[in-house]
Design an enzyme around this catalytic site. Structure first.
Site, PDB file in Angstrom:
ATOM      1  N   ARG A  45       0.868  -1.186   0.000  1.00 42.40           N
ATOM      2  CA  ARG A  45       0.000   0.000   0.000  1.00 42.40           C
ATOM      3  C   ARG A  45       0.903   1.234   0.000  1.00 42.40           C
ATOM      4  NH1 ARG A  45      -3.345  -2.656  -1.689  1.00 42.40           N
ATOM      5  NH2 ARG A  45      -5.441  -3.138  -0.920  1.00 42.40           N
TER       6      ARG A  45
ATOM      7  N   GLU B 114      -2.679   7.517  -4.943  1.00 41.68           N
ATOM      8  CA  GLU B 114      -2.975   6.853  -6.216  1.00 41.68           C
ATOM      9  C   GLU B 114      -4.430   6.966  -6.650  1.00 41.68           C
ATOM     10  OE1 GLU B 114      -1.822   2.731  -5.254  1.00 41.68           O
ATOM     11  OE2 GLU B 114      -3.911   2.176  -5.498  1.00 41.68           O
TER      12      GLU B 114
ATOM     13  N   HIS C  12      -0.623  -0.141  -9.826  1.00 40.48           N
ATOM     14  CA  HIS C  12      -1.387  -1.133  -9.052  1.00 40.48           C
ATOM     15  C   HIS C  12      -1.796  -2.316  -9.940  1.00 40.48           C
ATOM     16  CE1 HIS C  12      -3.502  -1.251  -4.951  1.00 40.48           C
ATOM     17  NE2 HIS C  12      -3.441  -2.482  -5.418  1.00 40.48           N
TER      18      HIS C  12
END
Ligand code: NAD
Length: 335
Positions: A237, A266, A298
């Site tokens: 994360r 993000e 991601h």
């Protein structure tokens, strides 16, 4: 009989493909919404008992209160991490929350490995060079991973898969977790303090969840303990890393290589095509400007096997929760 409706937020074309395919066995009504869930977009839900969300949907107390007033009974995360959901607020509102605790740990672990190899051996640069008939090796110098010390922070599903891969490369693997994994110890992984890992590792890969203990784990203080030229990989994360501190460490060459598949801010960027936009986030622009930084958006989870498992497990979680039967997948239930 009226079908139970599930509203999906942050829907991408591939979500539709996989969920429609596997829903044939479950029979829900699927309502695909492209936008992210937040305090404004929650109003788009109509007649759904279930909302299905992903990593950057905002599921805070305000959103949960709205969900409750719309008679939503289940929040189904189609991912493993759940730091974006206020679990206490959901519990208070009587809304059950479930997730997909493990779909393909190997997908994420293999992506972390891909980032290490790309940063080290600069295959992305070599690919472009050769296409331009530039066959020079200058600037492409790498190092042997064999014999290097790799620190793995968090040895749950993904960290364990990653540790096994990197053991295969002949690395010494040091690990830190609040709970040791005996299988990994038998394979030769040594658990140690996080300070020892910071001081001795050549590569550090983050695989712990984001919580109060782990937020900004990589910051100026922890970086000061690390070897010069350290490689840091984050597929977990974004907020595990303090971005301004890491930018400073890149500028003064303390960090030699940075691979990030996640980024603290993000939600405004990832999963979108912004190629025609002026990006206002100066930190991501600065990060992308370094030649020794690799950013992926991601995508570590993004394999055929993982998307299959995500769809099946999410639909099964919802079925089990709505039928009030004993919930078999205990790790999937969050409240
Ligand atoms: P997991 O729950 O199986 O493992 C997490 C491990 O971290 C556990 O062993 C736990 O004990 C450990 N841990 C908890 N607190 C810690 C602390 N303070 N310090 C060190 N270790 C600690 O989870 P997982 O499936 O391995 O996933 C790990 C993380 O990867 C998730 O939280 C998620 O944020 C991230 N993830 C990213 C992607 C991606 O596409 N980039 C995909 C899936 C998951």
């Amino acid at each position: 009989m009226k079908q139970t409706k599930i509203s999906f937020f942050s829907t991408q074309p591939y979500d539709k493909v996989f969920f429609e395919k596997y829903n044939a066995d479950f029979g829900f009504q699927l309502d695909f919404i492209e936008t992210q869930l937040n305090e404004q977009t929650v109003q788009m839900i109509q007649g759904s008992v279930v909302v299905c969300v992903f990593v950057n949907d905002v599921v805070n107390a305000v959103v949960i209160q709205e969900l409750s007033s719309k008679k939503v009974k289940v929040i189904a995360l189609r991912c493993a991490g759940f730091n974006n959901v206020d679990l206490a607020a959901a519990k208070k509102a009587g809304i059950r929350v479930c997730r997909v605790p493990s779909y393909s740990p190997e997908a994420v672990a293999e992506h972390a490995m891909a980032m290490i190899l790309t940063l080290n051996r600069k295959t992305h640069k070599a690919y472009n060079r050769v296409r331009e008939q530039n066959f020079s090796l200058n600037g492409l110098l790498g190092f042997d991973l064999h014999g290097k010390t790799v620190g793995v922070i968090g040895t749950g599903n993904i960290g364990k898969a990653f540790a096994k891969i990197i053991l295969g490369f002949g690395c010494k693997v040091l690990a830190f977790d609040i709970a040791k994994d005996q299988d990994l110890e038998k394979l030769g992984v040594q658990y140690d303090s996080i300070e020892t890992i910071f001081k001795t590792a050549d590569v550090i890969s983050l695989h712990c969840p984001l919580n109060e203990q782990t937020k900004h784990l990589i910051n100026t203080a922890s970086l000061s303990l690390m070897k010069k030229n350290i490689m840091v990989i984050n597929t977990s994360r974004g907020a595990l890393i303090n971005t301004p501190d890491v930018i400073d460490a890149l500028k003064n060459s303390k960090i030699g290589y940075l691979g990030i598949d996640v980024y603290e801010q993000e939600e405004k960027l990832f999963f979108k095509d912004l190629s025609e936009d002026i990006i206002q986030d100066d930190d991501i622009q600065r990060l992308m400007s370094f030649p020794n930084v690799l950013v992926t958006a991601h995508q570590a989870f993004f394999t055929n096997e993982a998307l299959t498992q995500i769809a099946i497990t999410t639909l099964q979680n919802v079925t089990d929760l709505l039928s009030n039967k004993d919930f078999e997948n205990k790790a999937a239930l969050l409240n």
